[in-house]
Design an enzyme around this catalytic site. Sequence first.
Site, PDB file in Angstrom:
ATOM      1  N   TYR A  44     -38.947  -1.821 -28.217  1.00 36.71           N
ATOM      2  CA  TYR A  44     -40.452  -2.520 -27.943  1.00 36.71           C
ATOM      3  C   TYR A  44     -40.382  -3.352 -28.760  1.00 36.71           C
ATOM      4  CZ  TYR A  44     -44.045  -0.888 -25.036  1.00 36.71           C
ATOM      5  OH  TYR A  44     -45.130  -0.830 -23.826  1.00 36.71           O
ATOM      6  N   LYS A  64     -32.996   9.658 -24.898  1.00 39.10           N
ATOM      7  CA  LYS A  64     -31.474   9.124 -23.348  1.00 39.10           C
ATOM      8  C   LYS A  64     -30.244   8.727 -24.250  1.00 39.10           C
ATOM      9  CE  LYS A  64     -31.273   8.504 -19.247  1.00 39.10           C
ATOM     10  NZ  LYS A  64     -30.521   8.950 -18.433  1.00 39.10           N
ATOM     11  N   ASP A  75     -35.647  10.717 -18.983  1.00 41.88           N
ATOM     12  CA  ASP A  75     -35.810  10.504 -17.479  1.00 41.88           C
ATOM     13  C   ASP A  75     -36.588  12.181 -16.929  1.00 41.88           C
ATOM     14  OD1 ASP A  75     -33.675  11.096 -18.302  1.00 41.88           O
ATOM     15  OD2 ASP A  75     -33.075  10.378 -16.168  1.00 41.88           O
ATOM     16  N   ASP A  93     -44.750   5.307 -24.644  1.00 44.16           N
ATOM     17  CA  ASP A  93     -46.374   4.933 -24.494  1.00 44.16           C
ATOM     18  C   ASP A  93     -46.387   4.480 -23.176  1.00 44.16           C
ATOM     19  OD1 ASP A  93     -48.409   2.956 -23.403  1.00 44.16           O
ATOM     20  OD2 ASP A  93     -46.816   0.680 -23.281  1.00 44.16           O
ATOM     21  N   ASP A 109     -48.850   7.616 -21.302  1.00 42.26           N
ATOM     22  CA  ASP A 109     -50.012   7.033 -19.600  1.00 42.26           C
ATOM     23  C   ASP A 109     -49.812   8.375 -18.968  1.00 42.26           C
ATOM     24  OD1 ASP A 109     -50.823   5.088 -21.079  1.00 42.26           O
ATOM     25  OD2 ASP A 109     -50.613   3.062 -19.596  1.00 42.26           O
TER      26      ASP A 109
END
Length: 354
Positions: A131, A184, A217, A241, A245
């Site tokens: 971020y 990742k 993923d 984040d 969600d």
Amino acid sequence: MRLGLMHGDGIGHEIVPATRQIVDAALSSVHAPPVEWVELPLGSTAIDTHGTPIPDETIDALGQLQGWILGPHDSASYPERFRGQLTPGGVIRKKFELFANIRPAAAFPGVKAMVPDMDLVIVRENTEGLYADRNMAVGSGEFMPTPDIALAVGVFTRAACERIARTAFALASRRRNHVTIVHKANVLTLTTGLFRDACRTVAAEYPHVVVDDEHVDAMAAHLVRRGGDFDVVVTENMFGDILSDLAGELSGSLGTAPSINASETQVMAQAAHGAAPDIAGKNRANPTALFLSSAMMLDWLGDARGDRLLSAAARRISDAVRTTIASGIATADLGGLASTSEFSEVVYAHTLRR
């Protein structure tokens, strides 16, 4: 105990006052001393009164408090001059180094969930990662060397990775002793690879905790297919984040997804959802997430202060919310017919019930 209170924007002006009442009721029900609430300006009303969405007086006051409730903010609606800046919540997180974003996702009895056996907590590193707005002393961390090229800086430090890992492993030790590290590293080898390896280093301090890791993923697919298999998930900022969600929706609704942001010494209750300006002022908002966020805040303060009454008050709120929803009383987003105020009144009554 003094706690801060910021209404924010949109539905914040409905759900924050309701949350204050629920917290007061919970503390009264366990015979804890009442809160001295410190109301502070923030958001669009602060722009009108102070010329900025996050006034210096608000920051100064928060520095004197151990905990506070932050209502949702609608930065997209602010005047243009404020839109390229950090959001009010981002300013607060950065100023007070609220490095741990704790986001539970658990299915509720009485709520239709895509993954009805989900009961996990996502522990999100909140100060750096991918971020960009967390990664610069000045500016957002995004820049354009030409009008046709945009770049963003991602920052991973071993100290921050190990710090959030310890938060995750300590939490797992109080739950089901299972931590999943999400990264990742097959593509972002140095950055998220450092995150994975730092978490593995900390894992050695918790030999009783089972540890595995997943690519982000693959983790998204696993949450849909077998979300009930996970306990505590630790990951970097942006991955956390997104996954939180997803987990919130899979477990029922973002309207029930609570969250706290914490440092070693301070805690902020902030629901995972936004300000929902389309329903603001219509008495239709679901206050569940902020109710549960406030319960998490009280529980954190109870641990920090060694105060069992605060932890008992936190359980009062959580139990009252669950009892209310299980009884069939819910807001429209959960398929119910209750207004914000009607739902809040029932939760309030259950909170006081001995």
